[in-house]
Design a protein around this motif. Structure first.
Motif, PDB file in Angstrom:
ATOM      1  N   UNK A  92       0.867  -1.054  -0.049  1.00  0.00           N
ATOM      2  CA  UNK A  92      -0.069   0.090   0.011  1.00  0.00           C
ATOM      3  C   UNK A  92       0.804   1.238  -0.080  1.00  0.00           C
ATOM      4  N   UNK A  93       2.034   1.117  -0.295  1.00  0.00           N
ATOM      5  CA  UNK A  93       3.045   2.353  -0.588  1.00  0.00           C
ATOM      6  C   UNK A  93       2.527   3.670  -1.178  1.00  0.00           C
ATOM      7  N   UNK A  94       1.672   3.608  -2.305  1.00  0.00           N
ATOM      8  CA  UNK A  94       1.248   4.532  -2.860  1.00  0.00           C
ATOM      9  C   UNK A  94       0.153   5.207  -2.308  1.00  0.00           C
ATOM     10  N   UNK A  95      -0.839   4.349  -1.665  1.00  0.00           N
ATOM     11  CA  UNK A  95      -1.818   5.037  -0.803  1.00  0.00           C
ATOM     12  C   UNK A  95      -1.253   5.636   0.511  1.00  0.00           C
ATOM     13  N   UNK A  96      -0.304   5.007   0.993  1.00  0.00           N
ATOM     14  CA  UNK A  96       0.484   5.717   2.229  1.00  0.00           C
ATOM     15  C   UNK A  96       0.860   7.035   1.863  1.00  0.00           C
ATOM     16  N   UNK A  97       1.599   7.299   0.703  1.00  0.00           N
ATOM     17  CA  UNK A  97       2.076   8.468   0.306  1.00  0.00           C
ATOM     18  C   UNK A  97       0.918   9.519  -0.228  1.00  0.00           C
ATOM     19  N   UNK A  98      -0.073   9.052  -0.866  1.00  0.00           N
ATOM     20  CA  UNK A  98      -1.246   9.961  -1.064  1.00  0.00           C
ATOM     21  C   UNK A  98      -1.973  10.550   0.136  1.00  0.00           C
ATOM     22  N   UNK A  99      -2.051   9.597   1.348  1.00  0.00           N
ATOM     23  CA  UNK A  99      -2.349  10.012   2.440  1.00  0.00           C
ATOM     24  C   UNK A  99      -1.522  11.171   3.228  1.00  0.00           C
ATOM     25  N   UNK A 101       0.645  13.138   1.739  1.00  0.00           N
ATOM     26  CA  UNK A 101       0.490  14.355   0.973  1.00  0.00           C
ATOM     27  C   UNK A 101      -0.724  15.263   1.228  1.00  0.00           C
ATOM     28  N   UNK A 102      -1.891  14.382   1.403  1.00  0.00           N
ATOM     29  CA  UNK A 102      -3.274  15.107   1.734  1.00  0.00           C
ATOM     30  C   UNK A 102      -3.252  15.566   3.315  1.00  0.00           C
ATOM     31  N   UNK A 103      -2.532  14.860   3.878  1.00  0.00           N
ATOM     32  CA  UNK A 103      -2.835  15.144   5.492  1.00  0.00           C
ATOM     33  C   UNK A 103      -1.879  16.356   5.503  1.00  0.00           C
ATOM     34  N   UNK A 104      -0.757  16.465   5.118  1.00  0.00           N
ATOM     35  CA  UNK A 104       0.150  17.529   5.215  1.00  0.00           C
ATOM     36  C   UNK A 104      -0.397  18.794   4.555  1.00  0.00           C
ATOM     37  N   UNK A 105      -1.449  18.595   3.683  1.00  0.00           N
ATOM     38  CA  UNK A 105      -2.113  19.846   3.063  1.00  0.00           C
ATOM     39  C   UNK A 105      -3.334  20.385   3.831  1.00  0.00           C
ATOM     40  N   UNK A 106      -3.493  19.488   4.936  1.00  0.00           N
ATOM     41  CA  UNK A 106      -4.642  19.754   5.851  1.00  0.00           C
ATOM     42  C   UNK A 106      -6.056  19.221   5.533  1.00  0.00           C
ATOM     43  N   UNK A 107      -5.920  18.236   4.880  1.00  0.00           N
ATOM     44  CA  UNK A 107      -7.366  17.403   4.603  1.00  0.00           C
ATOM     45  C   UNK A 107      -7.824  16.763   5.947  1.00  0.00           C
ATOM     46  N   UNK A 108      -8.918  17.256   6.408  1.00  0.00           N
ATOM     47  CA  UNK A 108      -9.456  16.731   7.863  1.00  0.00           C
ATOM     48  C   UNK A 108     -10.047  15.426   7.473  1.00  0.00           C
ATOM     49  N   UNK A 109     -10.515  14.842   6.288  1.00  0.00           N
ATOM     50  CA  UNK A 109     -10.988  13.649   6.273  1.00  0.00           C
ATOM     51  C   UNK A 109     -10.177  12.479   6.196  1.00  0.00           C
ATOM     52  N   UNK A 110      -8.725  12.840   6.251  1.00  0.00           N
ATOM     53  CA  UNK A 110      -7.846  11.874   6.407  1.00  0.00           C
ATOM     54  C   UNK A 110      -7.629  11.077   7.897  1.00  0.00           C
ATOM     55  N   UNK A 111      -8.371  11.997   8.713  1.00  0.00           N
ATOM     56  CA  UNK A 111      -8.604  11.314  10.117  1.00  0.00           C
ATOM     57  C   UNK A 111      -9.443  10.025  10.105  1.00  0.00           C
ATOM     58  N   UNK A 112     -10.122   9.751   9.294  1.00  0.00           N
ATOM     59  CA  UNK A 112     -11.017   8.840   9.137  1.00  0.00           C
ATOM     60  C   UNK A 112     -10.988   8.069   7.795  1.00  0.00           C
ATOM     61  N   UNK A 113     -10.346   8.584   6.753  1.00  0.00           N
ATOM     62  CA  UNK A 113     -10.085   8.143   5.492  1.00  0.00           C
ATOM     63  C   UNK A 113     -11.418   7.807   4.906  1.00  0.00           C
ATOM     64  N   UNK A 114     -12.462   8.934   5.307  1.00  0.00           N
ATOM     65  CA  UNK A 114     -13.548   8.858   4.439  1.00  0.00           C
ATOM     66  C   UNK A 114     -13.337   9.243   3.006  1.00  0.00           C
ATOM     67  N   UNK A 115     -14.111   8.512   2.208  1.00  0.00           N
ATOM     68  CA  UNK A 115     -13.936   8.670   0.769  1.00  0.00           C
ATOM     69  C   UNK A 115     -12.711   8.905   0.306  1.00  0.00           C
ATOM     70  N   UNK A 116     -11.640   8.267   0.817  1.00  0.00           N
ATOM     71  CA  UNK A 116     -10.417   7.995   0.416  1.00  0.00           C
ATOM     72  C   UNK A 116     -10.189   6.809  -0.594  1.00  0.00           C
ATOM     73  N   UNK A 117      -9.785   7.115  -1.810  1.00  0.00           N
ATOM     74  CA  UNK A 117      -9.537   6.001  -2.983  1.00  0.00           C
ATOM     75  C   UNK A 117      -8.135   5.703  -2.854  1.00  0.00           C
ATOM     76  N   UNK A 118      -7.974   4.347  -2.592  1.00  0.00           N
ATOM     77  CA  UNK A 118      -6.694   3.668  -2.490  1.00  0.00           C
ATOM     78  C   UNK A 118      -5.976   3.808  -3.891  1.00  0.00           C
ATOM     79  N   UNK A 119      -4.695   3.733  -3.910  1.00  0.00           N
ATOM     80  CA  UNK A 119      -4.123   3.611  -5.074  1.00  0.00           C
ATOM     81  C   UNK A 119      -3.695   2.251  -5.352  1.00  0.00           C
ATOM     82  N   UNK A 120      -3.184   2.020  -6.590  1.00  0.00           N
ATOM     83  CA  UNK A 120      -2.846   0.808  -7.021  1.00  0.00           C
ATOM     84  C   UNK A 120      -1.652   0.052  -6.268  1.00  0.00           C
TER      85      UNK A 120
END
Length: 533
Positions: A92-99, A101-120
C-alpha cells in the motif's frame, strides 16, 4: 470437603501459573522484570535517551538510494539513518504516500479515511530507484531498533497496536491470531470486527481478544482511531523529518502486550509510573487496576523480590543449573552459540544415553528461558550432549518446542542435526539484553574480576549435594572466608549449615580461613584430606 475433592482443588491451583511484573524506576532508566512462578523469565530495560522504539512512526527524508541493494537510507531525525528495502515499502505504499500528501495539506478527512480512494498495489518485482528519490518525504515505521552499528530498520506497512487489536490502515482485511484455536471464537471475532471496523481500515485481532466482549474491542478500536487522528493532525505542521506517532513507554507497551487474566500483581517503586500503569490499565482492562502495588520499602525492589539474584545467576558467559549442568553462552555479530555441559550432574537411569537425555531436556528448558530473558534474536546454535537413539532426539525436539511455545516472539526450531546441533531462529527487533554480572575483586583493588558473591552460597550447596550423591560422605568440612563462614553458621539452630546437614544427611563443619579470598572455599573429608572438585 472430601479428600478427593481437596486433592483436585490443590492440583488445579498448582496448574495456575503465577505471573508478576516488577518495575524498578529509581534512576532515569526503567527496568521491568516478568516473573513466572517467582522465576525471572523476561527482563526489559527502557533507556531514557533511546531515540527509537519499535512501532514509532516518522516522516522521514530519503538521504541516499542504493540501487545495488534496491534499498534506501532514510533520515528519521536521529543519530543514525534508518534502512528500508524495496520489499519493505509495503503493497500500500502509493496509498500511504497519497495520505501523507493530503494530510500535510490539511485534509481533515484523512483522520477517518472517508471517501479515500486507494492507489494501485506496489509491484513486488520493481526497483526502488523508480519509487523513491533523494530529498523525498516518506511515512515510515520502526520495525527494528538500532542493533550494534546498524540504524533502525524501517517499514512502509503502517499499523498501530492496541491491547486487543492492531489497526491496519488502507486495508479491508480482518485477520485473527493463529494462537486462537477455537473455530467458533474465530468466527465470532471475525464477524464482530467486520461490523465495527471503520471504512478504509483493516484489523488484526490479537490473542488477548479471545473471549472479550464487543465493548472491550470497540473501546480499543476507538482508542487506536484517536491515535490515528492525532497523527493526522500532526502531519499538518511537518516540514522536516520528525516523529509523528510515538509508541507507548516500555512499561505501558509491555503491559499492553503481556497483561492477561492470569496476571496476579504489578509491583512498582515509582509513584509516577504507578499512576501511568493504573491509567493505562483503566483504558484497556479496568478490572485489573487493583493489581498495581506501590513499593515503598528502603531495600531496592529487585533485591526484595529476588530479581537481583536471578539476574546475577542467569546472565554471563556461564549459566549454572541447580542440578550441576552448566551452559556456555557466546554472542557473535552473526549468531549466538550455546554449549551444553553435564558438569556435576548425577547420573540417573540405566546408562549414558539416559543421562544424556536428562541433561539435554533440563538444559532445553533453561535455554528457552535464556532466549526470552536475554531477548536473543537471529540465529541460535545449540550444541547438546550427543545422543544415539532417534527417539531420544525426537523427545528433546518436542520438549524444546513445548518450552518455546511460551515465547511470544516468532521463532523456528529445526530438529537435531547428525552432529547434535539444534538451530533456532528467533525474531530480532531489539538489541540483546546484556547485564554485567562481574564485580571488582575486593582483594585485588579492581585489577581482576570474579563471579558475583551472591552465587557462592548456591555453589557450595550444589557441591555438597554432588559429593553426597556420588561419595556419600558421613562428614564434610568446608573451609571458607570468615564472612561466608559467619553467614552459613548464623543463628546456629536455624543456620544454613544445619539445614544442609539435615537435607543431605551428612555432618557438616564450617571453618573460617582468614587467608582465603572472599569467594574461595575447599572441602575436606572425614580424614581431613582435601577433596578434589
Amino acid at each position: 470437603m472430601g479428600v478427593t475433592a481437596l486433592c483436585v482443588v490443590c492440583f488445579f491451583f498448582l496448574l495456575i501459573m503465577n505471573k508478576e511484573l516488577v518495575i524498578s524506576a529509581q534512576t532515569s532508566d526503567v527496568q521491568i522484570a516478568l516473573l513466572e512462578d517467582k522465576q525471572l523469565v523476561e527482563l526489559h530495560q527502557e533507556n531514557a535517551s533511546r531515540q527509537y522504539s519499535v512501532g514509532d512512526i516518522f516522516v522521514g527524508k530519503v538521504h541516499k538510494v542504493m540501487q545495488g541493494l534496491n534499498a534506501a537510507f532514510i533520515d528519521v531525525s536521529g543519530d543514525k539513518d534508518g534502512f528500508i528495502h524495496y520489499l519493505d515499502l509495503g503493497p500500500q505504499y502509493y496509498s500511504v504516500q497519497k495520505y501523507l500528501k493530503q494530510a500535510m495539506n490539511g485534509d481533515a478527512k484523512m483522520a477517518t479515511l472517508q471517501d479515500f480512494k486507494p492507489e494501485s498495489i506496489l509491484e513486488k518485482t520493481g526497483n526502488l530507484s523508480g519509487v523513491l528519490s533523494v530529498g523525498q518525504l516518506v511515512l515510515v515505521q520502526v520495525a527494528k531498533e538500532p542493533i550494534s552499528t546498524k540504524g533502525p530498520k524501517l517499514t512502509g506497512d503502517i499499523s498501530i497496536a492496541g491491547h486487543y487489536i492492531v489497526l491496519v490502515p488502507f486495508s479491508n482485511k480482518v485477520s485473527i491470531s493463529q494462537k486462537i484455536k477455537s473455530s467458533e471464537e474465530r468466527v465470532r471475532l471475525r464477524r464482530l470486527m467486520q461490523s465495527i471496523r471503520p471504512q478504509g481500515f483493516g484489523v488484526i485481532v490479537r490473542t488477548n481478544a479471545e473471549g472479550r466482549s464487543v465493548s472491550d474491542l470497540d473501546n480499543d478500536l476507538h482508542q487506536l482511531m484517536t491515535y490515528w487522528a492525532q497523527m493526522t493532525d500532526r502531519l499538518k505542521h511537518v516540514a522536516s523529518p520528525q516523529r509523528v506517532h510515538a509508541e507507548l513507554s516500555a512499561t505501558s507497551a509491555l503491559i499492553r502486550d503481556l497483561i492477561t487474566n492470569d496476571f496476579d500483581t504489578i509491583y512498582c517503586d515509582n509513584e509516577a509510573i504507578c499512576d501511568e500503569v493504573r491509567n493505562y490499565l483503566q483504558q484497556i482492562a479496568p478490572d485489573k487496576v487493583d493489581i498495581v502495588r506501590s513499593y515503598k520499602l528502603q531495600e531496592p525492589i529487585f533485591d526484595q523480590m529476588g530479581v537481583s539474584r536471578d539476574i546475577r545467576k542467569a546472565f554471563g558467559k556461564i549459566v549454572t543449573i541447580r542440578s550441576g549442568i552448566y551452559l556456555y553462552v557466546e554472542h557473535t555479530e552473526a549468531m549466538h552459540v550455546i554449549d551444553v555441559n553435564s558438569g556435576n550432574h548425577v547420573k540417573m537411569g540405566t546408562g549414558q544415553e539416559d543421562t544424556a537425555l536428562q541433561v539435554n531436556i533440563e538444559s532445553a528448558k533453561e535455554i528457552a528461558r535464556q532466549l526470552r530473558l536475554r531477548d536473543m534474536g537471529g540465529i541460535v546454535i545449540v550444541d547438546f550432549v550427543d545422543m544415539l537413539k532417534a527417539e531420544n532426539r525426537k523427545k528433546l525436539y518436542d520438549v524444546m518446542c513445548e518450552e518455546m511455545a511460551k515465547d511470544k516472539a516468532r521463532h523456528t526450531i529445526l530438529p537435531l542435526s547428525k552432529f547434535g546441533l539444534m538451530q533456532i531462529t528467533r525474531q530480532r527487533v531489539r538489541p540483546v539484553v546484556e547485564v554485567d554480572v562481574q564485580e571488582k575483586c575486593p582483594f585485588c583493588d579492581g585489577t581482576g574480576t570474579i563471579k558475583s558473591s551472591l552465587v557462592v552460597v548456591d555453589e557450595i550447596e550444589s557441591n555438597v549435594k554432588y559429593l553426597q550423591n556420588t561419595q556419600n560422605n558421613q562428614k564434610l568440612t568446608i573451609l571458607t572466608h570468615p564472612y561466608v563462614e559467619a553467614y552459613l553458621n548464623k543463628g546456629w539452630v536455624k543456620s544454613i549449615r544445619r539445614q544442609w546437614s539435615k537435607k543431605y544427611h551428612t555432618k557438616l563443619e564450617i571453618k573460617p580461613m582468614e587467608k582465603f579470598s572472599l569467594l574461595e572455599y575447599r572441602f575436606l573429608d572425614s580424614t581431613g584430606e582435601e577433596i578434589s572438585m
